[in-house]
Design an enzyme around this catalytic site. Structure first.
Site, short mmCIF file in Angstrom:
data_model
loop_
_atom_site.label_atom_id
_atom_site.label_comp_id
_atom_site.label_asym_id
_atom_site.label_seq_id
_atom_site.Cartn_x
_atom_site.Cartn_y
_atom_site.Cartn_z
N GLU A 127 20.38 10.65 19.76
CA GLU A 127 19.11 11.30 19.46
C GLU A 127 18.82 11.51 20.87
OE1 GLU A 127 17.86 10.67 16.69
OE2 GLU A 127 18.87 8.75 15.96
N HIS A 173 14.89 18.96 15.86
CA HIS A 173 15.89 17.68 15.89
C HIS A 173 17.23 17.28 15.37
CE1 HIS A 173 16.67 13.10 17.15
NE2 HIS A 173 16.96 12.97 15.54
N GLU A 174 16.59 17.56 13.92
CA GLU A 174 18.06 17.35 12.33
C GLU A 174 18.97 18.28 12.94
OE1 GLU A 174 17.68 14.60 11.07
OE2 GLU A 174 15.82 14.35 11.88
N HIS A 201 21.43 17.34 15.51
CA HIS A 201 22.72 16.57 15.37
C HIS A 201 23.66 17.66 14.34
CE1 HIS A 201 20.89 12.93 16.07
NE2 HIS A 201 20.43 12.75 15.59
#
Length: 288
Positions: free
Chosen positions: A191, A132-133, A136
């Site tokens: 997100e 997920h990080e 970004h």
């Protein structure tokens, strides 16, 4: 007892270098435009990466980093070590020896994982959170966030500046930009897209995608405890963990891959090498 928390996004700490001479150069053209109050100056992804690296380098000096032979480092390298490159960025990983539950990635590709997160999530769940990080970064959310912070702080300072020769970002500006980044939040859309990036990453590489739901269930459970008000404050502009867990479940169901996830054993210690079996040589006596 310190409150455990998760911040899913890019984090920078407010800081100032001890050496006054420490500066980050972004070129005369960009800084000249800033000093003239021009809002449309060029601030490239390379500039964002350079500023991010400066922030991360400082953070690395302020935190205890797990050594190369530490069990946390060995585990992180085993799980993520082969994933070092993306489109336009190169990833590097380190573990901060802190009990907080946290992980972040920055525009230059630096990924920092807190030991507290590794204590409560297994390998697949870590893949979901760190994926997920990285999402970004891959989606340019991290770059856009630091660009916005840079423009805001640099232009604010430029309004009162009479100089036309400065071609650097100073220590104080770095501190202000760090504070601005901490206060910024990713949008719900960003997100959700980062969650999808993590899911697709796991699916593409043959990992158990159901661990994404499990990771969010863990965070949701944490938010119901003593740290709830803190997490609610930090995540107020984001989809809540329960909803994100449901979204992850629906993705897996749609792909025909859903199965309730059972957390695997978590091992953050250095593997103990197996002892080699010793053999005794039998001696025989010859009959005379």
């Amino acid at each position: 007892m310190k409150k455990k928390f998760i911040v899913l996004g890019v984090l920078f700490a407010a800081f100032g270098f001890t050496k006054i001479s420490a500066q980050i150069n972004f070129g005369d053209k960009a800084i000249g435009a800033v000093q003239k109050g021009v809002t449309g100056f060029t601030f490239s992804n390379a500039d964002a990466a350079a500023l991010s690296k400066a922030a991360v380098d400082k953070l690395d000096t302020e935190h205890e980093i797990a050594a190369a032979t530490d069990g946390y480092t060995l585990r992180l390298n085993r799980v993520f070590g082969k994933y070092t490159a993306g489109e336009g960025y190169t990833l590097n990983y380190k573990v901060y020896k802190l009990k907080e539950v946290n992980a972040f990635a920055t525009a230059d590709g630096s990924v920092r994982v807190y030991s507290g997160l590794m204590d409560i999530m297994d390998d697949n769940e870590l893949l979901a959170v760190i994926g997920h990080e990285i999402g970004h970064v891959a989606n340019h959310d991290s770059q856009d966030a630091i660009k916005a912070a840079y423009k805001k702080e640099a232009l604010m300072d430029a309004a009162a500046s009479q100089s036309t020769t400065v071609a650097t970002v100073t220590d104080s500006q770095l501190g202000k930009i760090g504070s601005a980044i901490i206060d910024s939040k990713f949008s719900r859309k960003q997100e959700a897209e980062a969650d999808l990036f993590a899911y697709n990453f796991m699916k593409k590489n043959g990992y158990n995608v159901n661990a994404e739901e499990s990771a969010f269930r863990i965070l949701a459970k944490m938010s119901e405890g003593s740290q709830a008000s803190f997490i609610d404050q930090m995540m107020s502009s984001h989809p809540d963990s329960k909803q994100r867990a449901e979204d992850a479940k629906k993705r897996a169901e749609k792909d025909g891959l859903y199965k309730p996830y059972v957390q695997q054993k978590i091992v953050n210690t250095v593997p103990v090498p197996a002892k080699k079996a010793t053999t005794t040589k039998k001696t025989t006596t010859k009959k005379k």
